[in-house]
Write a protein that holds these residues in place. Structure first.
Motif, PDB file in Angstrom:
ATOM      1  N   TRP A 242       0.962   3.950  -3.114  1.00  0.00           N
ATOM      2  CA  TRP A 242       0.698   5.371  -2.851  1.00  0.00           C
ATOM      3  C   TRP A 242       1.836   6.218  -3.424  1.00  0.00           C
ATOM      4  O   TRP A 242       1.595   7.223  -4.087  1.00  0.00           O
ATOM      5  CB  TRP A 242       0.549   5.610  -1.352  1.00  0.00           C
ATOM      6  CG  TRP A 242       0.360   7.052  -1.025  1.00  0.00           C
ATOM      7  CD1 TRP A 242       1.306   7.917  -0.544  1.00  0.00           C
ATOM      8  CD2 TRP A 242      -0.828   7.831  -1.179  1.00  0.00           C
ATOM      9  NE1 TRP A 242       0.780   9.168  -0.383  1.00  0.00           N
ATOM     10  CE2 TRP A 242      -0.538   9.146  -0.770  1.00  0.00           C
ATOM     11  CE3 TRP A 242      -2.115   7.539  -1.623  1.00  0.00           C
ATOM     12  CZ2 TRP A 242      -1.469  10.169  -0.785  1.00  0.00           C
ATOM     13  CZ3 TRP A 242      -3.054   8.561  -1.639  1.00  0.00           C
ATOM     14  CH2 TRP A 242      -2.730   9.846  -1.221  1.00  0.00           C
TER      15      TRP A 242
ATOM     16  N   THR B  72       1.439   8.991  -6.556  1.00  0.00           N
ATOM     17  CA  THR B  72       1.590  10.414  -6.259  1.00  0.00           C
ATOM     18  C   THR B  72       2.926  10.988  -6.739  1.00  0.00           C
ATOM     19  O   THR B  72       3.236  12.139  -6.436  1.00  0.00           O
ATOM     20  CB  THR B  72       1.448  10.668  -4.744  1.00  0.00           C
ATOM     21  OG1 THR B  72       2.413   9.886  -4.038  1.00  0.00           O
ATOM     22  CG2 THR B  72       0.046  10.337  -4.267  1.00  0.00           C
TER      23      THR B  72
ATOM     24  N   GLN C 240       0.826  -1.215   0.000  1.00  0.00           N
ATOM     25  CA  GLN C 240       0.000   0.000   0.000  1.00  0.00           C
ATOM     26  C   GLN C 240       0.854   1.257   0.000  1.00  0.00           C
ATOM     27  O   GLN C 240       0.527   2.243  -0.653  1.00  0.00           O
ATOM     28  CB  GLN C 240      -0.977   0.007   1.161  1.00  0.00           C
ATOM     29  CG  GLN C 240      -0.326   0.116   2.528  1.00  0.00           C
ATOM     30  CD  GLN C 240      -1.351   0.097   3.642  1.00  0.00           C
ATOM     31  OE1 GLN C 240      -2.542   0.188   3.411  1.00  0.00           O
ATOM     32  NE2 GLN C 240      -0.884  -0.021   4.867  1.00  0.00           N
TER      33      GLN C 240
END
Length: 113
Positions: free
Chosen positions: A46, A50, A42
């Motif tokens: 992320w 981003t 995770q």
């Protein structure tokens, strides 16, 4: 049935590059242990979503939603973006961003080519 099969090699290459990037980031976070990759996934996803990509100068989140994500550190540190947040203005800005999203896709596509 006159069915023609076609392949999009560029899209396949993009998936391979993304997969390689994610695997490399997981390995870097795990170090020598090479265990517990599920817990790291995770965080790696992320970071991937981003981080602006060299080919488009855009983040995947911005290309999908038309705006940048608020990172958890911004919420904890109370940046200007968080302290001046107004839900109604935010909703209007999100709608405006979605209106220009197709243009952003076109620009990203041109930069990638």
């Amino acid at each position: 049935m006159d069915i023609q099969q076609s392949f999009t090699f560029v899209a396949y290459q993009q998936v391979e590059v993304t997969d390689r990037d994610i695997v490399a980031r997981i390995k870097a976070r795990l170090g020598k242990h090479q265990q517990g990759w599920v817990d790291e996934l995770q965080h790696v996803l992320w970071a991937h979503q981003t981080t602006p990509k060299d080919s488009t100068n855009e983040t995947p989140i911005r290309l999908v939603y038309g705006t940048e994500a608020v990172i958890p550190a911004e919420v904890l540190v109370l940046t200007t973006r968080i302290t001046t947040f107004d839900e109604q203005q935010n909703d209007e800005a999100l709608r405006e961003n979605l209106d220009t999203l197709e243009e952003r896709w076109t620009i990203a596509h041109i930069q990638q080519a």
